[in-house]
Design a protein around this motif. Structure first.
Motif, PDB file in Angstrom:
ATOM      1  N   LEU A   1      77.879  55.084  41.318  1.00  0.00           N
ATOM      2  CA  LEU A   1      77.893  54.788  42.455  1.00  0.00           C
ATOM      3  C   LEU A   1      76.681  54.837  43.129  1.00  0.00           C
ATOM      4  CD1 LEU A   1      81.649  55.643  43.775  1.00  0.00           C
ATOM      5  CD2 LEU A   1      80.366  53.220  43.707  1.00  0.00           C
TER       6      LEU A   1
ATOM      7  N   ASN B   1      73.837  52.931  41.628  1.00  0.00           N
ATOM      8  CA  ASN B   1      74.045  51.535  42.022  1.00  0.00           C
ATOM      9  C   ASN B   1      73.190  51.424  43.500  1.00  0.00           C
ATOM     10  OD1 ASN B   1      74.896  48.680  41.919  1.00  0.00           O
ATOM     11  ND2 ASN B   1      76.256  48.915  43.461  1.00  0.00           N
TER      12      ASN B   1
ATOM     13  N   LEU C   1      79.586  47.278  38.812  1.00  0.00           N
ATOM     14  CA  LEU C   1      79.384  47.349  40.319  1.00  0.00           C
ATOM     15  C   LEU C   1      78.255  46.207  40.588  1.00  0.00           C
ATOM     16  CD1 LEU C   1      78.988  51.207  40.930  1.00  0.00           C
ATOM     17  CD2 LEU C   1      80.717  49.733  41.815  1.00  0.00           C
ATOM     18  N   GLN C   2      77.288  46.010  39.743  1.00  0.00           N
ATOM     19  CA  GLN C   2      76.491  45.123  39.914  1.00  0.00           C
ATOM     20  C   GLN C   2      76.817  43.682  40.138  1.00  0.00           C
ATOM     21  OE1 GLN C   2      73.001  45.957  37.085  1.00  0.00           O
ATOM     22  NE2 GLN C   2      72.459  47.752  38.469  1.00  0.00           N
TER      23      GLN C   2
ATOM     24  N   ILE D   1      79.574  42.921  41.498  1.00  0.00           N
ATOM     25  CA  ILE D   1      80.131  42.627  42.897  1.00  0.00           C
ATOM     26  C   ILE D   1      79.402  41.875  43.828  1.00  0.00           C
ATOM     27  CG2 ILE D   1      81.374  43.647  44.757  1.00  0.00           C
ATOM     28  CD1 ILE D   1      81.966  46.115  43.065  1.00  0.00           C
TER      29      ILE D   1
ATOM     30  N   GLU E   1      77.318  40.756  46.917  1.00  0.00           N
ATOM     31  CA  GLU E   1      76.663  41.445  47.962  1.00  0.00           C
ATOM     32  C   GLU E   1      77.181  41.041  49.204  1.00  0.00           C
ATOM     33  OE1 GLU E   1      74.778  44.113  48.020  1.00  0.00           O
ATOM     34  OE2 GLU E   1      74.530  44.488  45.960  1.00  0.00           O
TER      35      GLU E   1
ATOM     36  N   TYR F   1      79.777  42.874  50.782  1.00  0.00           N
ATOM     37  CA  TYR F   1      79.509  44.136  51.678  1.00  0.00           C
ATOM     38  C   TYR F   1      78.798  43.660  53.008  1.00  0.00           C
ATOM     39  CZ  TYR F   1      80.244  46.838  47.241  1.00  0.00           C
ATOM     40  OH  TYR F   1      80.895  47.086  46.092  1.00  0.00           O
TER      41      TYR F   1
ATOM     42  N   TYR G   1      81.220  53.183  54.837  1.00  0.00           N
ATOM     43  CA  TYR G   1      80.795  53.263  53.594  1.00  0.00           C
ATOM     44  C   TYR G   1      82.288  53.507  52.744  1.00  0.00           C
ATOM     45  CZ  TYR G   1      79.332  54.811  48.864  1.00  0.00           C
ATOM     46  OH  TYR G   1      79.235  55.132  47.438  1.00  0.00           O
TER      47      TYR G   1
ATOM     48  N   ARG H   1      84.689  50.413  52.655  1.00  0.00           N
ATOM     49  CA  ARG H   1      84.051  49.300  51.990  1.00  0.00           C
ATOM     50  C   ARG H   1      84.305  49.912  50.303  1.00  0.00           C
ATOM     51  NH1 ARG H   1      79.405  49.964  55.106  1.00  0.00           N
ATOM     52  NH2 ARG H   1      78.121  51.020  53.216  1.00  0.00           N
ATOM     53  N   LEU H   2      84.279  51.246  50.090  1.00  0.00           N
ATOM     54  CA  LEU H   2      84.750  51.738  48.733  1.00  0.00           C
ATOM     55  C   LEU H   2      85.823  51.353  48.447  1.00  0.00           C
ATOM     56  CD1 LEU H   2      83.625  53.296  46.342  1.00  0.00           C
ATOM     57  CD2 LEU H   2      84.324  55.220  47.550  1.00  0.00           C
TER      58      LEU H   2
ATOM     59  N   THR I   1      84.953  47.780  46.884  1.00  0.00           N
ATOM     60  CA  THR I   1      84.345  48.321  45.536  1.00  0.00           C
ATOM     61  C   THR I   1      85.420  48.329  44.621  1.00  0.00           C
ATOM     62  OG1 THR I   1      82.322  49.314  46.671  1.00  0.00           O
ATOM     63  CG2 THR I   1      83.098  50.035  44.574  1.00  0.00           C
TER      64      THR I   1
ATOM     65  N   LEU J   1      86.364  46.446  41.280  1.00  0.00           N
ATOM     66  CA  LEU J   1      85.783  47.209  40.179  1.00  0.00           C
ATOM     67  C   LEU J   1      86.915  47.405  39.137  1.00  0.00           C
ATOM     68  CD1 LEU J   1      83.327  48.398  38.763  1.00  0.00           C
ATOM     69  CD2 LEU J   1      83.860  50.671  39.895  1.00  0.00           C
TER      70      LEU J   1
END
Length: 298
Positions: free
Chosen positions: A98, A101, A185-186, A188, A190, A193, A203, A206-207, A211, A215
């Motif tokens: 995290l 990222n 993660l990369q 996902i 954008e 978000y 944050y 969103r996690l 995320t 994930l």
């Protein structure tokens, strides 16, 4: 004629496919299937020092293991080792992923540092940790000395040995888990978000809502692989503790090694290997049955 042409063409395609698969089938047969069936076969025998079956004893090897305090201690140490290493290793790898990222200047350096343990062999890593755990010149006892704390016999005290090996194992494995999680993660989108930010989501919201659900396939893979690898740990045990002190780090794979190649009891060693296979199989099936329900595939 059309039927026979199609049949002939399919048979040619089938033979071609078998021809391409043949090298893999041969390799798996020699290095996987034959050893597996040979191990199951030997688990029902007493063997000579060369590993040849001598006397058929049925399930007596398994009965001996079930009544053996040494085997029970080995299973207990293995379960504790898995509980120590897998959850903490995955949580730390996720935390570092995290952090790495984030789109910050110079973040590539930290990504390289976090994944660098992948480039070091288990033997080399174990030797490094062997020096760090040394009671006289090791870094950890020197740090304790700075704060006037009592010295710890990290690898010589039964209360600390398993924990010490677990710490080194987490460090060794964290690079692989970090790299896989960072890749997840990369991947996902954008836009998810950006939409959440427009709606005012913080944050941690969103996690939790974006995320981790997105994930979850990667986490499922990492948890499964980490569990299997933890049950099969051998190298660092052999270098750091040789199963001691007082068998506190005698994990089941090292116990199999000692029984087969030091005590020359290939029958009971094979029985332990079969039991380990069954345990890993059960854990993997439970992981797929229970864990996959919470996986959100895109």
């Amino acid at each position: 004629m059309t039927f026979w042409k199609c049949f002939w063409r399919r048979s040619i395609d089938g033979r071609t496919a078998i021809l391409y698969l043949l090298p893999s089938v041969i390799l798996f047969s020699v290095f996987v299937f034959y050893p597996m069936f040979r191990t199951i076969y030997l688990s029902f025998f007493l063997t000579d020092q060369a590993g040849n079956a001598a006397i058929n004893v049925g399930f007596e090897n398994y009965e001996y293991l079930m009544g053996s305090s040494e085997f029970r201690n080995s299973m207990k140490a293995t379960v504790l080792f898995v509980l120590y290493t897998v959850p903490i290793g995955i949580i730390l790898a996720l935390f570092f992923a995290l952090l790495a990222n984030e789109k910050l200047k110079g973040i590539g350096f930290f990504r390289t540092m976090y994944s660098s343990t992948m480039g070091i062999s288990v033997a080399a890593s174990s030797v490094i940790w062997l020096f760090m755990f040394n009671p006289s010149i090791g870094m950890f006892n020197r740090l304790l000395g700075v704060f006037n704390l009592p010295q710890i016999q990290w690898l010589l005290d039964p209360e600390w040995a398993l924990l010490s090996v677990s710490i080194s194992t987490i460090w060794m494995n964290i690079g692989f888990s970090f790299l896989i999680l960072l890749g997840g993660l990369q991947n996902i989108d954008e836009h998810l978000y950006e939409s959440a930010k427009i709606d005012g989501a913080g944050y941690f919201y969103r996690l939790r809502r974006i995320t981790l659900p997105m994930l979850s396939p990667t986490l499922f893979f990492i948890i499964t692989i980490s569990l299997i690898n933890a049950f099969q740990t051998f190298g660092q045990i052999d270098i750091l503790t040789q199963g001691g002190p007082s068998q506190s780090t005698n994990l089941i794979v090292y116990s199999i090694y000692r029984e087969a190649f030091i005590n020359y009891q290939f029958g009971t060693a094979s029985a332990q290997a079969v039991i380990l296979f069954i345990i890993i199989l059960i854990v993997t099936i439970l992981q797929f049955k229970l864990g996959e329900r919470k996986v959100h595939y895109q």
